[in-house]
Scaffold this motif. Structure first.
Motif, PDB file in Angstrom:
ATOM      1  N   ASP A  30      25.251  41.715  46.780  1.00  0.00           N
ATOM      2  CA  ASP A  30      23.812  41.989  46.795  1.00  0.00           C
ATOM      3  C   ASP A  30      23.368  42.550  48.135  1.00  0.00           C
ATOM      4  O   ASP A  30      22.446  43.375  48.200  1.00  0.00           O
ATOM      5  CB  ASP A  30      23.030  40.711  46.488  1.00  0.00           C
ATOM      6  N   GLY A  31      24.002  42.094  49.227  1.00  0.00           N
ATOM      7  CA  GLY A  31      23.581  42.537  50.549  1.00  0.00           C
ATOM      8  C   GLY A  31      24.206  43.829  51.006  1.00  0.00           C
ATOM      9  O   GLY A  31      23.689  44.477  51.920  1.00  0.00           O
ATOM     10  N   VAL A  32      25.333  44.230  50.409  1.00  0.00           N
ATOM     11  CA  VAL A  32      26.019  45.460  50.842  1.00  0.00           C
ATOM     12  C   VAL A  32      26.154  46.401  49.650  1.00  0.00           C
ATOM     13  O   VAL A  32      25.336  47.285  49.439  1.00  0.00           O
ATOM     14  CB  VAL A  32      27.396  45.122  51.460  1.00  0.00           C
ATOM     15  N   ASN A  33      27.223  46.238  48.869  1.00  0.00           N
ATOM     16  CA  ASN A  33      27.409  46.994  47.635  1.00  0.00           C
ATOM     17  C   ASN A  33      28.494  46.330  46.800  1.00  0.00           C
ATOM     18  O   ASN A  33      29.155  45.385  47.252  1.00  0.00           O
ATOM     19  CB  ASN A  33      27.756  48.474  47.909  1.00  0.00           C
ATOM     20  N   ASP A  34      28.697  46.804  45.597  1.00  0.00           N
ATOM     21  CA  ASP A  34      29.624  46.166  44.665  1.00  0.00           C
ATOM     22  C   ASP A  34      31.081  46.330  45.065  1.00  0.00           C
ATOM     23  O   ASP A  34      31.946  45.597  44.567  1.00  0.00           O
ATOM     24  CB  ASP A  34      29.422  46.732  43.257  1.00  0.00           C
ATOM     25  N   TRP A  35      31.382  47.277  45.948  1.00  0.00           N
ATOM     26  CA  TRP A  35      32.786  47.548  46.275  1.00  0.00           C
ATOM     27  C   TRP A  35      33.396  46.503  47.204  1.00  0.00           C
ATOM     28  O   TRP A  35      34.588  46.583  47.520  1.00  0.00           O
ATOM     29  CB  TRP A  35      32.909  48.932  46.911  1.00  0.00           C
ATOM     30  N   VAL A  36      32.623  45.516  47.613  1.00  0.00           N
ATOM     31  CA  VAL A  36      33.194  44.481  48.479  1.00  0.00           C
ATOM     32  C   VAL A  36      34.169  43.586  47.719  1.00  0.00           C
ATOM     33  O   VAL A  36      34.867  42.771  48.329  1.00  0.00           O
ATOM     34  CB  VAL A  36      32.081  43.610  49.096  1.00  0.00           C
ATOM     35  N   TRP A  37      34.253  43.731  46.385  1.00  0.00           N
ATOM     36  CA  TRP A  37      35.225  42.939  45.621  1.00  0.00           C
ATOM     37  C   TRP A  37      36.646  43.229  46.084  1.00  0.00           C
ATOM     38  O   TRP A  37      37.528  42.363  45.963  1.00  0.00           O
ATOM     39  CB  TRP A  37      35.078  43.209  44.127  1.00  0.00           C
ATOM     40  N   LEU A  38      36.879  44.430  46.606  1.00  0.00           N
ATOM     41  CA  LEU A  38      38.219  44.747  47.112  1.00  0.00           C
ATOM     42  C   LEU A  38      38.582  43.839  48.281  1.00  0.00           C
ATOM     43  O   LEU A  38      39.703  43.311  48.361  1.00  0.00           O
ATOM     44  CB  LEU A  38      38.268  46.215  47.543  1.00  0.00           C
ATOM     45  N   TYR A  39      37.645  43.626  49.194  1.00  0.00           N
ATOM     46  CA  TYR A  39      37.887  42.752  50.347  1.00  0.00           C
ATOM     47  C   TYR A  39      38.203  41.335  49.898  1.00  0.00           C
ATOM     48  O   TYR A  39      39.181  40.721  50.343  1.00  0.00           O
ATOM     49  CB  TYR A  39      36.656  42.780  51.260  1.00  0.00           C
ATOM     50  N   PHE A  40      37.396  40.805  48.988  1.00  0.00           N
ATOM     51  CA  PHE A  40      37.580  39.415  48.560  1.00  0.00           C
ATOM     52  C   PHE A  40      38.825  39.260  47.690  1.00  0.00           C
ATOM     53  O   PHE A  40      39.502  38.226  47.755  1.00  0.00           O
ATOM     54  CB  PHE A  40      36.337  38.932  47.809  1.00  0.00           C
ATOM     55  N   THR A  41      39.144  40.259  46.887  1.00  0.00           N
ATOM     56  CA  THR A  41      40.346  40.161  46.060  1.00  0.00           C
ATOM     57  C   THR A  41      41.600  40.118  46.920  1.00  0.00           C
ATOM     58  O   THR A  41      42.493  39.277  46.706  1.00  0.00           O
ATOM     59  CB  THR A  41      40.415  41.352  45.087  1.00  0.00           C
ATOM     60  N   VAL A  42      41.691  41.004  47.895  1.00  0.00           N
ATOM     61  CA  VAL A  42      42.856  41.003  48.783  1.00  0.00           C
ATOM     62  C   VAL A  42      42.935  39.699  49.563  1.00  0.00           C
ATOM     63  O   VAL A  42      44.016  39.117  49.746  1.00  0.00           O
ATOM     64  CB  VAL A  42      42.793  42.223  49.735  1.00  0.00           C
ATOM     65  N   MET A  43      41.786  39.203  50.024  1.00  0.00           N
ATOM     66  CA  MET A  43      41.770  37.959  50.790  1.00  0.00           C
ATOM     67  C   MET A  43      42.241  36.780  49.941  1.00  0.00           C
ATOM     68  O   MET A  43      43.023  35.936  50.395  1.00  0.00           O
ATOM     69  CB  MET A  43      40.359  37.697  51.320  1.00  0.00           C
ATOM     70  N   ILE A  44      41.794  36.699  48.683  1.00  0.00           N
ATOM     71  CA  ILE A  44      42.187  35.590  47.814  1.00  0.00           C
ATOM     72  C   ILE A  44      43.668  35.683  47.468  1.00  0.00           C
ATOM     73  O   ILE A  44      44.402  34.679  47.505  1.00  0.00           O
ATOM     74  CB  ILE A  44      41.321  35.582  46.540  1.00  0.00           C
TER      75      ILE A  44
END
Length: 740
Positions: A202-216
């Motif tokens: 919500d604060g940046v954009n939807d593409w941050v899922w890449l960051y969280f997926t790699v981190m998890i």
């Protein structure tokens, strides 16, 4: 002591909670597991370095990309920044004001918890989006009063993104590297990581899922599970070493088991009824009939439902009577055919016998009470479901799994003690840090805080009520906005906790209600243990951490991080390591065990004509028992000699290895009764610590008794240390006190 010499005596007293750890030295199985953990620390440090490297990388990237982005909330400008045209209901904004000159407000609770990314207040009064992605602030309806209409009329005001606090009371953020690490750790623990990702989206954009997926994937699925791999490798190495050292003892144990399995022949086995029962229970058709009735028992229990017809309940009850009678008859046939010793040799028979006895007890209670004792009968009825585990006898793979789990119970029992000890120590420490402090006034007006008014200490509840300051002019009047009476309290200058200013003599406050106390708290030992167990399971542990940090300080995060790392990633992973070790060691012998079972089945299918006790003479039994006793004596003698061999250096530079006093003290501190006496003292001390509470009156009789007992335990433990230092030496040679 005078103030200033030791400014935080309570912090030093917190060290007392570590006393229960000393019980590890008194239990051999726990000591071995702890030694294994300590020996695995170098490899765990390598894993820690790898995880720390990942934290640095993801933390730096998170700070660069998301710093400050989680503070944005949709807000509306307050009047006179805009006016509403009552004719057209159009909102006109004052273009002469800059965004810094406008007063902003979050319109409702939903907007206070939802992040946004555009349009920013820096473009006010322009409302066109100034960035791509993220959540866009929409228009907010405000009610407009018109003189000629009684119905509500709304005008729509634009909202802009403005800075506010970070989510979760300012704890979840990427504003700096420390907060980023705490947020990343929460995500890697897989508790609430999706909420964090949605915040950032919500604060940046939807593409941050890449960051969280790699981190998890890297952090949770790979790096953290390396701790399990390290513990498994170290545990298997330790088990192999013990197997090599304990080969003679294992042989003695095997001899003892063989001795237990030697059953001399008795005359009753020649009876016709015994032979008939033996041959009947050995038939495959008898076993298949039993398996079918077990399935029928499970189906009938599954067919029950709330509000079922009375006729159906009666039919199911009669089916239960018939099945119970059959299973009881099966148990009697096996007892007659196999005999009590052979029947009890199979653990599945013991399990089945217990289920049958509970079923018979249920039937008798149902007949006597007429079904009125529904609660007790429902508990006993649930035991019937356990019959389904008898299917494991014919299901080879399931039987092997169940057998491996039962074989693991001995090792897991010591680990369970370590886990309980860890939970107890963490609970005591939690009581010292957060006892009666998790109390909040979020449901009341801003500025409300939980406290005890000056001079009211004796009348305040355990959890303080919420108060809001009022003015001297409002004294003894009903404050409408706060819905309470303004009361004056004389300031307690000795305590100083509630002094507002140096010259004040009275403090004016309004009691607005009771404070909110979450169920996860550390107020007493009971709730503290439940809260620790909740944290170890990973369920909402971050919510407990948020409340702990709100109630005390940001440094409380270290307590909860330590709980998760040590309790969840190390101790609980040892359970998996033990199971994996047992499954690994048992997998190679699956075929052998199956062949043995087939041989046993072939033997059972043969008629009871041969003498099963041939070759088992009394002399063989006596010889096996004497060998086991001799091996135990030899092992005890070797342990005593090894212990005495450590006395090869002077103790404290004075007492030599052959000093009579030192030898006598060494015999005392090395005796098993001395160890168990110390364990008893530790248990009593732990009970005292559990009874102690932050809300106890320092001048009360209970608190005084607890303090006296604590001093007695300190003296006794100090005396124990003096005895061991005198016997073993202090630190400068192998086997000394500080070397262990």
């Amino acid at each position: 002591l005078p103030q200033g010499i030791l400014p935080s005596v309570s912090a030093l007293r917190t060290v007392r909670v570590l006393r229960p750890l000393r019980t590890v030295t008194g239990v051999e199985g726990m000591r071995k597991l702890v030694v294994t953990l300590l020996q695995s620390l170098p490899m765990l440090m390598d894993v820690l370095v790898l995880v720390s490297f990942a934290f640095f990388i993801f933390g730096i990237v998170g700070v660069q990309l998301f710093s400050g982005k989680m503070r944005n909330r949709c807000m509306i400008p307050l009047e006179p920044a805009f006016e509403v045209n009552l004719n057209t209901l159009e909102v006109v904004y004052d273009e002469g004001l800059t965004h810094n000159e406008v007063n902003w407000e979050i319109p409702d609770d939903d907007e206070a918890t939802t992040l946004c990314s555009r349009p920013l207040t820096s473009v006010y009064p322009n409302h066109s989006p100034n960035s791509n992605g993220g959540r866009v602030c929409k228009d907010y309806p405000i009610e407009v009063a018109l003189d000629d209409l009684d119905l509500p009329v709304y005008a729509y005001v634009n909202m802009w993104c403005n800075k506010d606090a970070n989510p979760n009371n300012g704890i979840t953020s990427f504003d700096n590297i420390l907060w980023a690490w705490l947020t990343i750790f929460q995500c890697i623990s897989l508790e609430g990581w999706t909420d964090v990702m949605y915040f950032v989206q919500d604060g940046v954009n939807d593409w941050v899922w890449l960051y969280f997926t790699v981190m998890i994937v890297f952090g949770s699925f790979f790096a953290v599970n390396l701790a399990l791999a390290v513990l498994y490798v170290k545990f298997t190495e330790e088990g192999d070493a013990e197997d090599e050292e304990g080969a003679p003892e294992g042989a003695g144990k095997a001899g003892a088991e063989a001795e237990a399995q030697m059953v001399p022949v008795t005359s009753w086995q020649d009876h016709a009824l015994v032979k008939w029962c033996y041959n009947l229970q050995a038939r495959p058709s008898f076993e298949f009939t039993t398996m079918g009735l077990i399935v029928l028992n499970t189906v009938t229990m599954a067919s029950e439902y709330h509000g079922s017809p009375e006729a159906m309940n009666t039919a199911l009850e009669w089916i239960n009577y018939i099945l119970t009678a059959y299973f009881a008859l099966e148990m009697v046939i096996k007892l007659i055919g196999l005999g009590m010793v052979s029947y009890c040799r199979d653990r599945m028979n013991i399990f089945d016998g217990l289920v049958v006895m509970f079923s018979l007890l249920e039937v008798m209670l149902n007949v006597v009470t007429g079904g009125s004792g529904s609660s007790s009968l429902s508990v006993l009825r649930s035991f019937r479901l356990l019959r389904v585990f008898k299917l494991a006898r014919s299901w080879k793979q399931l039987n092997e799994i169940i057998r491996t789990i039962f074989d693991s119970l001995s090792s897991i029992s010591y680990l369970s003690l370590i886990l309980l000890l860890f939970i107890f120590i963490a609970a005591l420490l939690g009581m010292q840090l957060f006892g009666y402090q998790l109390e909040f006034c979020d449901d009341f007006p801003e500025g409300a805080r939980s406290l005890c008014p000056p001079g009211e200490k004796e009348f305040c509840p355990k959890h303080y009520d919420c108060y809001v300051d009022c003015t001297p002019e409002q004294n003894a009047t009903w404050v409408g906005g706060l819905e309470g009476l303004c009361v004056e309290y004389p300031l307690n200058r000795d305590g100083g906790e509630h002094i507002l200013a140096e010259g004040d003599e009275w403090q004016y406050m309004v009691r607005v209600g009771k404070s909110y106390v979450p169920r996860h708290n550390f107020d007493d030992i009971f709730w503290s243990i439940i809260t620790i167990f909740q944290i170890l399971t990973g369920e909402n542990w971050n919510a407990v951490m948020y409340d702990g940090m709100r109630a005390t300080s940001e440094f409380a995060a270290f307590y909860f991080l330590l709980l998760v790392v040590v309790g969840n990633y190390i101790i609980l992973n040892l359970f998996l390591a033990i199971l994996l070790d047992n499954f690994g060691s048992g997998s190679g012998s699956v075929s052998d065990s199956e062949e043995e079972e087939e041989d046993e089945e072939m033997e059972e299918e043969e008629p009871l004509d041969a003498d099963p006790g041939a070759g088992n003479s009394a002399a063989d039994l006596q010889r096996s028992a004497s060998q086991v006793a001799a091996q135990r004596k030899l092992r005890a003698s070797m342990l005593r000699r090894a212990s005495m061999a450590k006395l090869n250096k002077k103790s404290l530079g004075v007492l030599g290895p052959k000093n009579p006093l030192r030898i006598y003290l060494h015999q005392i501190v090395s005796h098993k009764k001395f160890e168990w006496f110390i364990v008893l003292l530790i248990c009593m001390s732990s009970i005292i610590l559990a009874i102690d509470s932050p809300i106890l009156d320092p001048n009360g009789s209970l608190k005084k008794v607890l303090d006296i007992l604590d001093k007695i335990f300190v003296v006794l433990f100090g005396l124990e240390m003096i005895l061991k230092v005198t016997a073993f030496g202090f630190a400068f040679h192998e086997g000394a006190y500080l070397r262990q």
